[in-house]
Design a protein around this motif. Structure first.
Motif, mmCIF file in Angstrom:
data_model
loop_
_atom_site.group_PDB
_atom_site.id
_atom_site.type_symbol
_atom_site.label_atom_id
_atom_site.label_comp_id
_atom_site.label_asym_id
_atom_site.label_seq_id
_atom_site.Cartn_x
_atom_site.Cartn_y
_atom_site.Cartn_z
ATOM 1 N N ASN A 93 12.547 3.395 -42.975
ATOM 2 C CA ASN A 93 13.416 3.431 -44.272
ATOM 3 C C ASN A 93 14.895 3.337 -44.084
ATOM 4 O O ASN A 93 15.619 2.799 -45.058
ATOM 5 C CB ASN A 93 13.037 4.660 -44.937
ATOM 6 C CG ASN A 93 11.522 4.566 -45.484
ATOM 7 O OD1 ASN A 93 11.068 3.463 -45.579
ATOM 8 N ND2 ASN A 93 11.174 5.718 -45.835
ATOM 9 N N ASN A 94 15.458 4.121 -42.917
ATOM 10 C CA ASN A 94 16.936 3.991 -42.820
ATOM 11 C C ASN A 94 17.368 2.829 -41.739
ATOM 12 O O ASN A 94 18.261 3.119 -40.944
ATOM 13 C CB ASN A 94 17.320 5.426 -42.035
ATOM 14 C CG ASN A 94 16.567 5.704 -40.901
ATOM 15 O OD1 ASN A 94 15.659 5.177 -40.409
ATOM 16 N ND2 ASN A 94 17.226 6.489 -40.095
ATOM 17 N N PHE A 95 16.414 1.751 -41.650
ATOM 18 C CA PHE A 95 16.596 0.785 -40.634
ATOM 19 C C PHE A 95 18.293 -0.042 -40.796
ATOM 20 O O PHE A 95 18.750 -0.098 -39.707
ATOM 21 C CB PHE A 95 15.758 -0.291 -40.788
ATOM 22 C CG PHE A 95 15.781 -1.450 -39.643
ATOM 23 C CD1 PHE A 95 15.344 -1.372 -38.441
ATOM 24 C CD2 PHE A 95 16.394 -2.691 -39.998
ATOM 25 C CE1 PHE A 95 15.373 -2.226 -37.657
ATOM 26 C CE2 PHE A 95 16.444 -3.483 -39.183
ATOM 27 C CZ PHE A 95 15.886 -3.536 -37.840
ATOM 28 N N GLU A 96 18.636 -0.069 -41.922
ATOM 29 C CA GLU A 96 20.143 -0.639 -42.129
ATOM 30 C C GLU A 96 21.122 0.143 -41.503
ATOM 31 O O GLU A 96 22.214 -0.357 -41.036
ATOM 32 C CB GLU A 96 20.233 -1.002 -43.573
ATOM 33 C CG GLU A 96 19.306 -2.199 -44.139
ATOM 34 C CD GLU A 96 19.284 -3.181 -43.554
ATOM 35 O OE1 GLU A 96 20.545 -3.742 -42.866
ATOM 36 O OE2 GLU A 96 18.304 -3.983 -43.376
ATOM 37 N N ASP A 97 20.730 1.575 -41.639
ATOM 38 C CA ASP A 97 21.878 2.429 -41.078
ATOM 39 C C ASP A 97 21.878 2.546 -39.494
ATOM 40 O O ASP A 97 22.695 3.297 -38.971
ATOM 41 C CB ASP A 97 21.662 3.676 -41.830
ATOM 42 C CG ASP A 97 21.814 3.686 -43.226
ATOM 43 O OD1 ASP A 97 22.475 2.817 -43.982
ATOM 44 O OD2 ASP A 97 21.011 4.462 -44.078
ATOM 45 N N LEU A 98 20.891 2.017 -38.949
ATOM 46 C CA LEU A 98 20.862 2.237 -37.482
ATOM 47 C C LEU A 98 21.844 1.298 -36.650
ATOM 48 O O LEU A 98 22.263 0.376 -37.278
ATOM 49 C CB LEU A 98 19.541 2.147 -37.193
ATOM 50 C CG LEU A 98 18.175 2.789 -37.637
ATOM 51 C CD1 LEU A 98 16.990 2.420 -37.085
ATOM 52 C CD2 LEU A 98 18.571 4.350 -37.352
ATOM 53 N N SER A 99 22.270 1.744 -35.354
ATOM 54 C CA SER A 99 23.054 0.677 -34.791
ATOM 55 C C SER A 99 22.159 -0.435 -33.972
ATOM 56 O O SER A 99 21.095 -0.471 -34.260
ATOM 57 C CB SER A 99 23.460 1.471 -33.534
ATOM 58 O OG SER A 99 22.493 1.847 -32.789
ATOM 59 N N PHE A 137 21.259 -1.349 -31.150
ATOM 60 C CA PHE A 137 20.353 -0.896 -30.281
ATOM 61 C C PHE A 137 19.160 0.084 -30.851
ATOM 62 O O PHE A 137 17.965 -0.308 -30.186
ATOM 63 C CB PHE A 137 20.948 -0.081 -29.180
ATOM 64 C CG PHE A 137 20.122 0.637 -28.013
ATOM 65 C CD1 PHE A 137 19.528 -0.344 -27.021
ATOM 66 C CD2 PHE A 137 19.819 1.843 -28.134
ATOM 67 C CE1 PHE A 137 18.651 0.241 -26.143
ATOM 68 C CE2 PHE A 137 18.825 2.564 -27.072
ATOM 69 C CZ PHE A 137 18.478 1.597 -26.184
ATOM 70 N N GLU A 138 19.515 0.905 -31.690
ATOM 71 C CA GLU A 138 18.479 1.701 -32.374
ATOM 72 C C GLU A 138 17.656 0.914 -33.085
ATOM 73 O O GLU A 138 16.431 1.158 -33.438
ATOM 74 C CB GLU A 138 19.210 2.620 -33.113
ATOM 75 C CG GLU A 138 19.973 3.814 -32.413
ATOM 76 C CD GLU A 138 20.751 4.831 -33.432
ATOM 77 O OE1 GLU A 138 20.952 5.995 -32.811
ATOM 78 O OE2 GLU A 138 21.019 4.296 -34.216
ATOM 79 N N LYS A 139 18.115 -0.225 -33.923
ATOM 80 C CA LYS A 139 17.202 -1.123 -34.667
ATOM 81 C C LYS A 139 16.155 -1.702 -33.844
ATOM 82 O O LYS A 139 15.005 -2.037 -34.144
ATOM 83 C CB LYS A 139 18.089 -2.139 -35.206
ATOM 84 C CG LYS A 139 18.805 -1.732 -36.484
ATOM 85 C CD LYS A 139 19.592 -2.922 -37.177
ATOM 86 C CE LYS A 139 20.423 -2.601 -38.447
ATOM 87 N NZ LYS A 139 20.957 -3.706 -38.901
ATOM 88 N N VAL A 140 16.539 -2.333 -32.655
ATOM 89 C CA VAL A 140 15.658 -2.868 -31.510
ATOM 90 C C VAL A 140 14.629 -1.989 -31.241
ATOM 91 O O VAL A 140 13.313 -1.988 -31.279
ATOM 92 C CB VAL A 140 16.237 -3.305 -30.474
ATOM 93 C CG1 VAL A 140 15.158 -3.862 -29.213
ATOM 94 C CG2 VAL A 140 17.193 -4.551 -30.830
ATOM 95 N N ILE A 141 14.856 -0.585 -30.930
ATOM 96 C CA ILE A 141 14.058 0.540 -30.578
ATOM 97 C C ILE A 141 13.022 0.704 -31.536
ATOM 98 O O ILE A 141 11.695 0.927 -31.548
ATOM 99 C CB ILE A 141 14.732 1.910 -30.017
ATOM 100 C CG1 ILE A 141 15.539 1.559 -28.891
ATOM 101 C CG2 ILE A 141 13.830 2.869 -29.808
ATOM 102 C CD1 ILE A 141 14.822 1.165 -27.695
ATOM 103 N N ASP A 142 13.620 0.742 -32.829
ATOM 104 C CA ASP A 142 12.657 1.201 -34.118
ATOM 105 C C ASP A 142 11.753 -0.109 -34.308
ATOM 106 O O ASP A 142 10.534 0.431 -34.735
ATOM 107 C CB ASP A 142 13.680 1.216 -35.327
ATOM 108 C CG ASP A 142 12.828 1.636 -36.403
ATOM 109 O OD1 ASP A 142 12.537 2.760 -36.763
ATOM 110 O OD2 ASP A 142 12.627 0.901 -37.301
ATOM 111 N N TYR A 143 12.097 -1.171 -34.081
ATOM 112 C CA TYR A 143 11.510 -2.073 -34.472
ATOM 113 C C TYR A 143 10.084 -2.180 -33.482
ATOM 114 O O TYR A 143 9.045 -2.349 -34.009
ATOM 115 C CB TYR A 143 12.126 -3.638 -34.144
ATOM 116 C CG TYR A 143 11.390 -4.754 -34.287
ATOM 117 C CD1 TYR A 143 10.718 -5.280 -35.276
ATOM 118 C CD2 TYR A 143 11.293 -5.639 -32.925
ATOM 119 C CE1 TYR A 143 10.217 -6.826 -35.348
ATOM 120 C CE2 TYR A 143 10.423 -6.717 -33.022
ATOM 121 C CZ TYR A 143 10.128 -7.298 -34.120
ATOM 122 O OH TYR A 143 9.163 -8.377 -34.176
#
Length: 365
Positions: free
Chosen positions: A209-215, A217-223
């Motif tokens: 849910n907080n994907f847009e707030d991630l950096s 690198f964190e977006k790639v990890i979350d994905y």
């Protein structure tokens, strides 16, 4: 090769029109269209969405009674006002003759206007664009893993045919054959997604849910964190067939005379396998790639999408068929067919890259 590609591209649009035309008349002439669906909803006989049976839809004598009622001709059997029936027909465009609806659809498709969903009141292209990232993510990553695992394993099994390695890996492959992907998905959820044991991976969605707030690198990890379980389930369920196909193709080529001649001349094993055998053995594997890609992207992940609550194209098309949402049905069919034809052409081009001896331009047409 240029003339062959041009000839295939010229045949692409007539093929598209032929497929769309055939499906249009089959679907339009079949009973149980969107008008019937709307009447069932107005009279309280609609049994819910596409996955309502999984969630516990009504069954038994009462449900059978509803089904018998819906099967009658919609105009008079339901006791509705004929003016209301006409209004519903106009809403879905069924107040116009069949041929007029057909030519209007062709005209719109030439302008890349796939229409608007009957029930979601949104353009079909917008819905496809919204669902496409999910299907691409599941399809491409799982297919990449399947080919990355299956081809080396198939080559290794062919080289070590009859060995202990071949026997042990065949056991894993038989499990992959026997157990469908969705059962692997349920097993992974029970083990790793908070089912009964560990809670290491998310249960639903493509991102947090907080994907847009991630950096970045964190977006790639979350994905990839969200994709881990569904892609693993698809990979386990899909690598068996390709592994055995690769093995059998290599075994067939290894026994041929040109391989024995290359070995007799002192060429090392690696060069024989990857310089001579690989080129010929991979042709049959490449032949199945376009169909595998289209199948995984659009149809092969339906149950995975349902289990992991992922809104992809497979679920979109399935719901459209059940609800008789014709614009989505024909729009997704148009996109799927177009991509399938293009991928077939890409497969032919890949043939020539793997084996330059193949020349499609010299074939008789």
């Amino acid at each position: 090769m240029g003339r062959y590609i041009a000839r295939r591209l010229l045949l692409l649009f007539p093929t598209l029109i032929g497929i769309i035309t055939l499906n249009f008349f089959i679907v339009q002439l079949a009973p149980g269209g969107p008008v019937d669906q709307m009447i069932a909803t107005l009279t309280g006989q609609d049994q819910g969405g596409a996955t309502s049976r999984v969630a516990g839809a009504q069954s038994g004598p009462q449900a059978m009674e509803m089904t018998d009622s819906v099967q009658t001709q919609y105009a008079g059997a339901q006791g509705l006002d004929p003016e209301l029936i006409k209004a519903i027909e106009k809403q879905f465009g069924f107040d116009k003759p069949l041929h007029e609806r057909y030519f209007k659809m062709l005209k719109d498709y030439l302008l890349l206007d796939l229409g608007e969903s009957y029930y979601q009141n949104r353009p079909v292209l917008e819905l496809i664009k919204e669902r496409l990232p999910v299907s691409i993510s599941l399809g491409l990553w799982s297919l990449l893993l399947v080919y990355t695992i299956s081809i080396p394993m198939g080559v290794a099994k062919a080289v070590r045919d009859g060995s202990r390695f071949d026997a042990w890996t065949s056991g894993f492959i038989f499990v992959g054959y026997a157990v469908p992907s969705f059962l692997f998905a349920v097993f992974l959820i029970v083990l790793f997604a908070g089912g009964s044991y560990l809670d290491l991976f998310p249960l639903k969605g493509l991102t947090s849910n907080n994907f847009e707030d991630l950096s970045p690198f964190e977006k790639v990890i979350d994905y990839f964190w969200h994709l881990a379980l569904p892609v693993t389930a698809l990979t386990i369920g899909g690598f068996a067939t390709l592994t055995m196909l690769t093995k059998n193709s290599f075994l067939d080529e290894i026994s041929k005379q040109y391989v024995l001649t290359a070995r007799a001349k002192g060429i090392n094993q690696k060069r024989v396998l990857y310089g001579h055998v690989f080129r010929n053995a991979m042709l049959i594997v490449i032949a199945g790639f376009p169909a595998a890609l289209v199948g995984v992207l659009f149809t092969g992940v339906l149950l995975i999408e349902v289990i992991f609550s992922l809104d992809g194209l497979g679920l979109l098309g399935f719901e459209a068929v059940l609800r008789r949402d014709y614009p989505i049905m024909f729009g997704t069919l148009f996109i799927f067919t177009f991509i399938g034809l293009v991928m077939t052409l890409v497969g032919d081009i890949t043939y020539t890259l793997v084996d330059p001896r193949i020349d499609f331009e010299t074939r008789e047409t």
